[in-house]
Structures are given as structure tokens and as C-alpha cells.
Motif scaffolding. Sequence first.
Motif, PDB file in Angstrom:
ATOM      1  N   ALA A 120      -7.675 -18.295  20.392  1.00  0.00           N
ATOM      2  CA  ALA A 120      -8.911 -18.752  21.040  1.00  0.00           C
ATOM      3  C   ALA A 120      -9.259 -17.846  22.223  1.00  0.00           C
ATOM      4  O   ALA A 120     -10.424 -17.486  22.428  1.00  0.00           O
ATOM      5  N   MET A 121      -8.239 -17.466  23.009  1.00  0.00           N
ATOM      6  CA  MET A 121      -8.476 -16.529  24.110  1.00  0.00           C
ATOM      7  C   MET A 121      -8.996 -15.198  23.584  1.00  0.00           C
ATOM      8  O   MET A 121      -9.908 -14.595  24.168  1.00  0.00           O
ATOM      9  N   LEU A 122      -8.417 -14.742  22.481  1.00  0.00           N
ATOM     10  CA  LEU A 122      -8.843 -13.472  21.893  1.00  0.00           C
ATOM     11  C   LEU A 122     -10.286 -13.560  21.406  1.00  0.00           C
ATOM     12  O   LEU A 122     -11.065 -12.607  21.557  1.00  0.00           O
ATOM     13  N   ALA A 123     -10.664 -14.698  20.840  1.00  0.00           N
ATOM     14  CA  ALA A 123     -12.030 -14.880  20.363  1.00  0.00           C
ATOM     15  C   ALA A 123     -13.027 -14.870  21.526  1.00  0.00           C
ATOM     16  O   ALA A 123     -14.094 -14.250  21.442  1.00  0.00           O
ATOM     17  N   ILE A 124     -12.678 -15.536  22.629  1.00  0.00           N
ATOM     18  CA  ILE A 124     -13.559 -15.551  23.798  1.00  0.00           C
ATOM     19  C   ILE A 124     -13.710 -14.145  24.361  1.00  0.00           C
ATOM     20  O   ILE A 124     -14.818 -13.697  24.700  1.00  0.00           O
ATOM     21  N   THR A 125     -12.592 -13.426  24.446  1.00  0.00           N
ATOM     22  CA  THR A 125     -12.633 -12.056  24.963  1.00  0.00           C
ATOM     23  C   THR A 125     -13.495 -11.164  24.089  1.00  0.00           C
ATOM     24  O   THR A 125     -14.289 -10.347  24.586  1.00  0.00           O
ATOM     25  N   ASP A 126     -13.363 -11.318  22.781  1.00  0.00           N
ATOM     26  CA  ASP A 126     -14.152 -10.506  21.859  1.00  0.00           C
ATOM     27  C   ASP A 126     -15.637 -10.820  21.977  1.00  0.00           C
ATOM     28  O   ASP A 126     -16.478  -9.920  21.892  1.00  0.00           O
ATOM     29  N   LEU A 127     -15.964 -12.079  22.192  1.00  0.00           N
ATOM     30  CA  LEU A 127     -17.365 -12.461  22.389  1.00  0.00           C
ATOM     31  C   LEU A 127     -17.935 -11.813  23.649  1.00  0.00           C
ATOM     32  O   LEU A 127     -19.063 -11.299  23.638  1.00  0.00           O
ATOM     33  N   VAL A 128     -17.165 -11.833  24.734  1.00  0.00           N
ATOM     34  CA  VAL A 128     -17.639 -11.225  25.986  1.00  0.00           C
ATOM     35  C   VAL A 128     -17.807  -9.723  25.816  1.00  0.00           C
ATOM     36  O   VAL A 128     -18.825  -9.145  26.242  1.00  0.00           O
ATOM     37  N   LEU A 129     -16.826  -9.063  25.182  1.00  0.00           N
ATOM     38  CA  LEU A 129     -16.893  -7.613  25.014  1.00  0.00           C
ATOM     39  C   LEU A 129     -18.074  -7.191  24.151  1.00  0.00           C
ATOM     40  O   LEU A 129     -18.830  -6.291  24.515  1.00  0.00           O
ATOM     41  N   SER A 130     -18.235  -7.842  23.005  1.00  0.00           N
ATOM     42  CA  SER A 130     -19.320  -7.462  22.095  1.00  0.00           C
ATOM     43  C   SER A 130     -20.678  -7.765  22.714  1.00  0.00           C
ATOM     44  O   SER A 130     -21.628  -6.980  22.567  1.00  0.00           O
ATOM     45  N   THR A 131     -20.789  -8.873  23.451  1.00  0.00           N
ATOM     46  CA  THR A 131     -22.058  -9.225  24.080  1.00  0.00           C
ATOM     47  C   THR A 131     -22.361  -8.303  25.261  1.00  0.00           C
ATOM     48  O   THR A 131     -23.537  -8.113  25.627  1.00  0.00           O
ATOM     49  N   SER A 132     -21.342  -7.710  25.853  1.00  0.00           N
ATOM     50  CA  SER A 132     -21.551  -6.803  26.978  1.00  0.00           C
ATOM     51  C   SER A 132     -22.096  -5.448  26.548  1.00  0.00           C
ATOM     52  O   SER A 132     -22.669  -4.727  27.371  1.00  0.00           O
ATOM     53  N   THR A 133     -21.913  -5.085  25.280  1.00  0.00           N
ATOM     54  CA  THR A 133     -22.272  -3.728  24.852  1.00  0.00           C
ATOM     55  C   THR A 133     -23.321  -3.668  23.740  1.00  0.00           C
ATOM     56  O   THR A 133     -24.305  -2.929  23.853  1.00  0.00           O
ATOM     57  N   LEU A 134     -23.121  -4.453  22.669  1.00  0.00           N
ATOM     58  CA  LEU A 134     -23.964  -4.287  21.487  1.00  0.00           C
ATOM     59  C   LEU A 134     -25.426  -4.680  21.696  1.00  0.00           C
ATOM     60  O   LEU A 134     -26.322  -3.959  21.235  1.00  0.00           O
ATOM     61  N   PRO A 135     -25.760  -5.800  22.350  1.00  0.00           N
ATOM     62  CA  PRO A 135     -27.184  -6.088  22.579  1.00  0.00           C
ATOM     63  C   PRO A 135     -27.883  -4.976  23.347  1.00  0.00           C
ATOM     64  O   PRO A 135     -29.054  -4.670  23.086  1.00  0.00           O
ATOM     65  N   ASN A 136     -27.173  -4.370  24.286  1.00  0.00           N
ATOM     66  CA  ASN A 136     -27.748  -3.265  25.047  1.00  0.00           C
ATOM     67  C   ASN A 136     -28.039  -2.077  24.131  1.00  0.00           C
ATOM     68  O   ASN A 136     -29.089  -1.435  24.224  1.00  0.00           O
ATOM     69  N   MET A 137     -27.099  -1.792  23.229  1.00  0.00           N
ATOM     70  CA  MET A 137     -27.302  -0.697  22.280  1.00  0.00           C
ATOM     71  C   MET A 137     -28.486  -0.986  21.362  1.00  0.00           C
ATOM     72  O   MET A 137     -29.312  -0.101  21.088  1.00  0.00           O
ATOM     73  N   LEU A 138     -28.597  -2.214  20.887  1.00  0.00           N
ATOM     74  CA  LEU A 138     -29.690  -2.572  19.979  1.00  0.00           C
ATOM     75  C   LEU A 138     -31.046  -2.479  20.678  1.00  0.00           C
ATOM     76  O   LEU A 138     -32.039  -2.043  20.079  1.00  0.00           O
ATOM     77  N   SER A 139     -31.103  -2.877  21.957  1.00  0.00           N
ATOM     78  CA  SER A 139     -32.369  -2.790  22.688  1.00  0.00           C
ATOM     79  C   SER A 139     -32.789  -1.342  22.897  1.00  0.00           C
ATOM     80  O   SER A 139     -33.980  -1.027  22.905  1.00  0.00           O
ATOM     81  N   ILE A 140     -31.802  -0.439  23.048  1.00  0.00           N
ATOM     82  CA  ILE A 140     -32.116   0.984  23.185  1.00  0.00           C
ATOM     83  C   ILE A 140     -32.655   1.532  21.869  1.00  0.00           C
ATOM     84  O   ILE A 140     -33.678   2.232  21.829  1.00  0.00           O
ATOM     85  N   CYS A 141     -31.965   1.220  20.782  1.00  0.00           N
ATOM     86  CA  CYS A 141     -32.325   1.784  19.475  1.00  0.00           C
ATOM     87  C   CYS A 141     -33.635   1.227  18.940  1.00  0.00           C
ATOM     88  O   CYS A 141     -34.410   1.948  18.296  1.00  0.00           O
ATOM     89  N   TRP A 142     -33.910  -0.045  19.174  1.00  0.00           N
ATOM     90  CA  TRP A 142     -35.082  -0.681  18.574  1.00  0.00           C
ATOM     91  C   TRP A 142     -36.252  -0.848  19.542  1.00  0.00           C
ATOM     92  O   TRP A 142     -37.401  -0.813  19.127  1.00  0.00           O
ATOM     93  N   LEU A 143     -35.973  -1.062  20.811  1.00  0.00           N
ATOM     94  CA  LEU A 143     -37.046  -1.314  21.777  1.00  0.00           C
ATOM     95  C   LEU A 143     -37.283  -0.139  22.717  1.00  0.00           C
ATOM     96  O   LEU A 143     -38.282  -0.127  23.444  1.00  0.00           O
ATOM     97  N   GLY A 144     -36.366   0.815  22.716  1.00  0.00           N
ATOM     98  CA  GLY A 144     -36.509   1.978  23.579  1.00  0.00           C
ATOM     99  C   GLY A 144     -36.284   1.690  25.052  1.00  0.00           C
ATOM    100  O   GLY A 144     -36.651   2.502  25.909  1.00  0.00           O
TER     101      GLY A 144
END
Length: 287
Positions: free
Chosen positions: A67-91
Motif C-alpha cells: 500500500a505504501m508502494l502504491a501511494i508512492t507510485d501515485l505521487v511520483l507518476s502524478t508529479s511528472t506525467l501530467p506535466n509531460m502531457l500538458s507540454i506535448c498536447w497543450l504546449g
Amino acid sequence: MSCLNTSTRSHPAAFLLVSIPGLQEAQFWIAFPFCIMYVIAVLGNATVLCFIKTEPSLQEPMYLFLAMLAITDLVLSTSTLPNMLSICWLGSREIGFHACLTQMFFVHAFSSVESGVLMALALDRYVAIRCLRHSSTLSVPAIVTMGSLVLARGVLLVSPFSLLVRRLPFCQRCRISHSHSNHMAVVKLVCGDATVSIIYGLFVAFMVLRFDVLVISVSYATILQAVLRLLCSDAHLKSFSTCASLLCVILTYYVPALFIFLTHRFGLNVPHHVHILVANLCGCPPM
């Protein structure tokens, strides 16, 4: 956009994230697989957390660490991937200086936390096989203590990153050749002496990777030794089968992490976009 410097100690108002240098024309399509992986990661980790919370039989040390690993993975992925998607799709490539430091803190701190949780999982499997009184040895308070120590280690080790960067003078270059803010990418924009910050980054990387990998290696070597001595024990074989799946998870994290760490400093022949794609894929930034 230009970096604004009013004094030798000032910092730029914002940075410009380049996302994937060399693949800007294809990054619109590259973002789709990463979006799918992000959705799967969010749904998968949320499902794991719901099952562990609602199922009484899963209130065991290994599942609490998962459960700790799942929470950590959620924080890590949310810290990076949405930002990458906004760059690639929204500029939207611009990120404020303080937002950059905040993202850098979360990315590095929770990368350390994830490594620590994997180490705790390895210790849990070691205790499960070597100690008969597993449930009493690793009680819920003990698990909470271990999780708190892992979180505190990540926060305390990574907090100086932001403090050191804030004190450094920046040049007119404000383009970060990455899809999110990380320590080494920001330090490369400094026009003063960043030796202290670079050395501290190396110190943290070696402290986390070397210590955690050492503990994990010793734990699994001991587990393998115990299983080889007690091949007739079904309980030990069952534990070993569980260890094998956890070992695959550990290798999935540490192999890309070591690749990123080594190529970032020594792998001059590795294309930069390969380095960034691997970092986005596994969420392991260079220190």
C-alpha cells in the motif's frame, strides 16, 4: 521568454521545459502511450489500495508495504506525467521557479521513499522466512515506524536540494532539457560555482542507492540460502515464490535507475532523448 536576473543572487522567474529534445515533432504521438500508462498506474494503484483497505485478510505486513508502494507510485507518476502531457498536447512549457523547486522536491523525495519501501519489503520477506513469529515481529506499529523513517529520510535528504539551488546565480539560459524539473537539469543552468550542489546530489544518490541495494541484496541472498536448505518446506517455497515476484518489481525499479544515474554522468554516447524517455517511463530522475 527570458530569464530575469536583477542581481548575482537572483533567480529566473520561470523555466522553459523542452520535453524530449530531438523528438519535438513526434512528441504529440509519443505522449499517448505515456497517457495510457499513467491511467493504468492510477487505476491499478487505486484498486490495490481499495482491496487492501477493505479486505481484512490483507492487513498483513507485506500488503501494508505494498500500500505504501502504491501511494508512492501515485505521487511520483502524478508529479511528472501530467506535466509531460500538458507540454506535448497543450504546449504549456513554462514552469515558475518555485513550482520547479516544488516539483523537484516531490520527484526526488518520493524516488527515495520508493527505494526505501522496496528495501522494507525485502526486509519483510527476510523476516517472514527467517523468523517463525512473523506477525509479532513486524507489528503494525513497527510497520508504521519503518514507513515514517523512510519518508523522513527522503524529505531530510532532498530538502537541501531546493535550498542549495535557491542560493545559486543563474545565467540567461532558462531551457530545461527535460519534461519535468530535476536537480541536475536545473543545476546545469547555473552560471556560478555549483560544486557543492553537484557533490551533495552524488552523496544522496550513493546514500540511497548503495545502502538500499546492499540491504536488498543481503536480504535476498539470505532468503535464497534458507530456501535451498529447506526445499521440503512448502511454507518456505511459497514465501520464495512471493519473493520472486517482489524481486522482479525491485529489478524493474533499480535497473532503469542505475542506467539513468550512470548514463547521465558517464554515458556520453547515449542519446539524450533515450535518457529522458527512460526517466519518464520509470519515474527515476537523476540526482
